[in-house]
Design a protein around this motif. Structure first.
Motif, PDB file in Angstrom:
ATOM      1  N   VAL A 143      -8.202   2.738   5.379  1.00 48.41           N
ATOM      2  CA  VAL A 143      -7.586   3.516   4.312  1.00 48.41           C
ATOM      3  C   VAL A 143      -7.233   2.618   3.133  1.00 48.41           C
ATOM      4  O   VAL A 143      -6.628   1.557   3.295  1.00 48.41           O
ATOM      5  N   CYS A 144      -7.618   3.049   1.945  1.00 45.20           N
ATOM      6  CA  CYS A 144      -7.244   2.390   0.691  1.00 45.20           C
ATOM      7  C   CYS A 144      -5.776   2.692   0.406  1.00 45.20           C
ATOM      8  O   CYS A 144      -5.213   3.657   0.924  1.00 45.20           O
ATOM      9  N   HIS A 145      -5.156   1.904  -0.458  1.00 49.05           N
ATOM     10  CA  HIS A 145      -3.753   2.141  -0.817  1.00 49.05           C
ATOM     11  C   HIS A 145      -3.531   3.502  -1.454  1.00 49.05           C
ATOM     12  O   HIS A 145      -2.415   4.024  -1.441  1.00 49.05           O
ATOM     13  N   CYS A 146      -4.592   4.130  -1.963  1.00 55.84           N
ATOM     14  CA  CYS A 146      -4.464   5.457  -2.578  1.00 55.84           C
ATOM     15  C   CYS A 146      -4.590   6.584  -1.556  1.00 55.84           C
ATOM     16  O   CYS A 146      -4.377   7.742  -1.892  1.00 55.84           O
ATOM     17  N   GLY A 147      -4.953   6.235  -0.330  1.00 50.79           N
ATOM     18  CA  GLY A 147      -5.099   7.240   0.712  1.00 50.79           C
ATOM     19  C   GLY A 147      -6.535   7.654   0.989  1.00 50.79           C
ATOM     20  O   GLY A 147      -6.812   8.311   1.985  1.00 50.79           O
TER      21      GLY A 147
END
Length: 191
Positions: A143-147
């Protein structure tokens, strides 16, 4: 019929822990496995290690390792039920074909785990061949920090800034790499 599997993902997706769980499942049923990891990764010291604390001893491969001969010889002495390879992106194209031969001719399932792409978005040579010839491709999710789903590996310097040009391979963990979605990866390289 045995198959060649490629489980791929960005950093921090749980590839090593998934490999170790698969190994545990085989061993719990009294089956014999053989684990491999890249000798290039000096952090491993002959171990498959996950970030969540699981680990197991493993054979180490270099570009010169003849996986077909080594694994097939061990299989003749005591039959193997599965071969599991961590850091599969570091396999040479010839080694990927050797692993395919183990599945096809040796009848041994081979489960490979690795990165698909490097810090510039380019395929690793071993991953390219695995993507081309594996019987089954399985994408593990990070998962990226943006979701959003992280599919890219951004290399960063000591200050956390994006690295744009260097050698394809540099061993490191969270101190050197950040898993990002393509949008945030592209923005980091542009910025």
């Amino acid at each position: 019929m045995a198959k060649l599997y490629f489980y791929y993902a960005s950093m921090n997706a749980g590839k090593s822990s998934h490999l170790l769980q698969a190994d545990f499942n085989y061993r719990e049923r009294g089956m014999r496995t053989m684990l491999w990891t890249a000798a290039l990764d000096s952090r491993s010291a002959g171990m498959v290690r996950s970030r969540i604390g699981l680990e197991s001893e493993a054979q180490r491969f270099t570009p010169a390792t003849d996986l077909w001969s080594t694994i097939n010889a061990a299989h003749k002495v005591e039959p193997l039920d599965c071969v599991l390879v961590d850091e599969a992106q570091f396999l040479t194209p010839d080694q990927v074909w050797q692993l395919a031969r183990l599945a096809d001719e040796g009848g041994i399932p081979v489960l490979c785990y690795g990165l698909r792409t490097d810090f510039q978005g380019a395929l690793f040579p071993g991953s390219a061949v695995l993507l081309g010839i594996a019987d089954a491709l399985v994408e593990l999710k990070a998962v990226c920090h943006c979701g959003r789903k992280a599919t890219m590996n951004l290399r960063v310097d000591a200050e956390g800034q994006a690295v744009r040009q260097e050698a394809q391979t540099e061993i490191g963990g969270n101190d050197r790499y950040v898993a990002l979605c393509r949008r945030h990866f592209s923005a980091a390289l542009a910025g």
